[in-house]
Design an enzyme around this catalytic site. Structure first.
Site, PDB file in Angstrom:
ATOM      1  N   LYS A  53       1.078  -1.097  -0.017  1.00 30.67           N
ATOM      2  CA  LYS A  53      -0.091   0.158  -0.173  1.00 30.67           C
ATOM      3  C   LYS A  53       0.592   1.526  -0.267  1.00 30.67           C
ATOM      4  CE  LYS A  53      -3.669  -2.522   2.160  1.00 30.67           C
ATOM      5  NZ  LYS A  53      -4.486  -3.170   3.217  1.00 30.67           N
ATOM      6  N   GLN A  97      -4.740  -1.842   8.841  1.00 30.54           N
ATOM      7  CA  GLN A  97      -4.769  -3.430   8.923  1.00 30.54           C
ATOM      8  C   GLN A  97      -5.463  -4.203   9.836  1.00 30.54           C
ATOM      9  OE1 GLN A  97      -3.351  -3.800   5.194  1.00 30.54           O
ATOM     10  NE2 GLN A  97      -4.509  -5.877   5.729  1.00 30.54           N
ATOM     11  N   ASP A 120     -11.162   1.984   3.400  1.00 31.29           N
ATOM     12  CA  ASP A 120     -11.690   0.714   3.261  1.00 31.29           C
ATOM     13  C   ASP A 120     -13.221   0.287   2.920  1.00 31.29           C
ATOM     14  OD1 ASP A 120      -9.863  -0.870   2.966  1.00 31.29           O
ATOM     15  OD2 ASP A 120      -9.237  -1.433   5.446  1.00 31.29           O
TER      16      ASP A 120
END
Ligand code: NAD
Length: 287
Positions: A53, A97, A120
């Protein structure tokens, strides 16, 4: 013979487009979009995802902020960091995460991230917006699947779409995105009876289960578009999907490989969400 959908190439072209848009945005406003990624603990797979990322951010021209916290981090410490990033108006996207180490509450973390920074798209507010069709942010993997379907030129409207898997991160939101484009959507899961019969109805078949070779060629309608989200490890350590590629590929019109299909799209869509969030933040500031 099915035509291979090249997720790597499509992802690269999406990222190249985002890079151009970002250069333009920085040129026009002087503002650089920023994504903050929080990694708690030392799960090696998560560390690889975070690194990828960061790399994608650098390639596109975003500012990448990385917070590596020890597995011993308390809920309060994590909450305080999220609050600080929520309040920082130079941060456009916040990503924690998952999975989190034992003892930390994922649900409360997802609720804490401000919805306009939730790149997300896991916050219930954003999940609801996806459902009502109003959202500009969408969950990354389902959005990546939609991009791959679009790349075939096949119109979703009116098609029989079968999604196998009903998770909150893939199956359910994907079914909403297909519905938004007027697909006739069926969602299958572990309790579905006669999976083969349902799959054979599908003009567009998406497998998101996590079981190697669950979908075989005899379960596929000739000419169907087949998208394989599954990521499984074979005993010899190779990556493989949920679709038995050897028997499915001759029947499908288009099919994604694993690896090199859906996987590379997820990160490209995360970058897209970050740019969308940054543009919305700039618009709020009147820039
Ligand atoms: P999950 O375990 O949360 O959900 C799996 C779903 O499959 C469940 O809804 C379950 O009901 C269903 N299922 C299980 N056995 C079944 C069966 N025999 N028949 C029909 N349905 C069955 O998984 P998830 O998080 O949605 O992930 C699914 C797969 O996609 C995994 O392999 C995961 O690694 C992969 N994945 C890939 C990406 C990517 O970027 N490519 C992103 C997310 C997940």
């Amino acid at each position: 013979m099915g035509q291979i959908i090249d997720g790597k190439a499509i992802s690269a072209s999406v990222r190249a487009q985002l890079k151009r848009e970002t250069e333009l945005l920085i040129g026009q406003t002087g503002y650089t979009p920023a994504l903050a990624v929080i990694l708690v603990g030392d799960d090696p797979a998560s560390a690889v995802y975070v690194r990828n990322k960061q790399r994608a951010c650098a390639e596109i021209g975003f500012r990448a902020l990385e917070y590596r916290l020890p597995a011993s981090t308390s809920q309060k410490e994590l909450d305080d960091l999220i609050d600080a990033l929520n309040a920082d108006d130079t941060v456009d996207g916040i990503l924690v995460q998952l999975p989190l180490p034992h003892g930390l509450d994922e649900q409360s973390v997802l609720l804490r991230i401000r919805p306009d920074k939730d790149v997300d798209c896991f916050h219930p507010y954003n999940v609801g917006r996806v459902m009502t069709g109003k959202s500009r942010l969408a969950p990354c993997t389902p959005m990546g699947v939609m991009e791959l379907i679009h790349s075939t030129g096949v119109d979703v409207a009116g098609k029989e779409c079968v999604v196998i898997g009903r998770s909150n991160i893939v199956g359910k939101p994907l079914s909403m995105l297909l519905l938004r484009e007027n697909g006739t959507v069926t969602v299958c899961h572990s309790k579905t009876r006669d999976l083969g019969a349902v799959c054979r109805r599908a003009d567009i078949l998406v497998a998101a289960v996590g079981r190697a070779g669950l979908i075989t060629g005899d379960m596929i309608k000739p000419g169907a578009v087949v998208i394989d989200v599954g990521i499984n490890r074979t005993p010899d350590g190779k990556l493989t999907g949920d679709v038995d590629f050897a028997t499915a590929e001759p029947v499908a019109s288009y099919i994604t490989p694993v690896p090199g299909g859906v996987g590379p799209m997820t990160i490209a869509m995360l970058m897209q969400n970050t740019l969308v969030a940054a543009k919305e933040h700039l618009a709020e500031k009147g820039k």
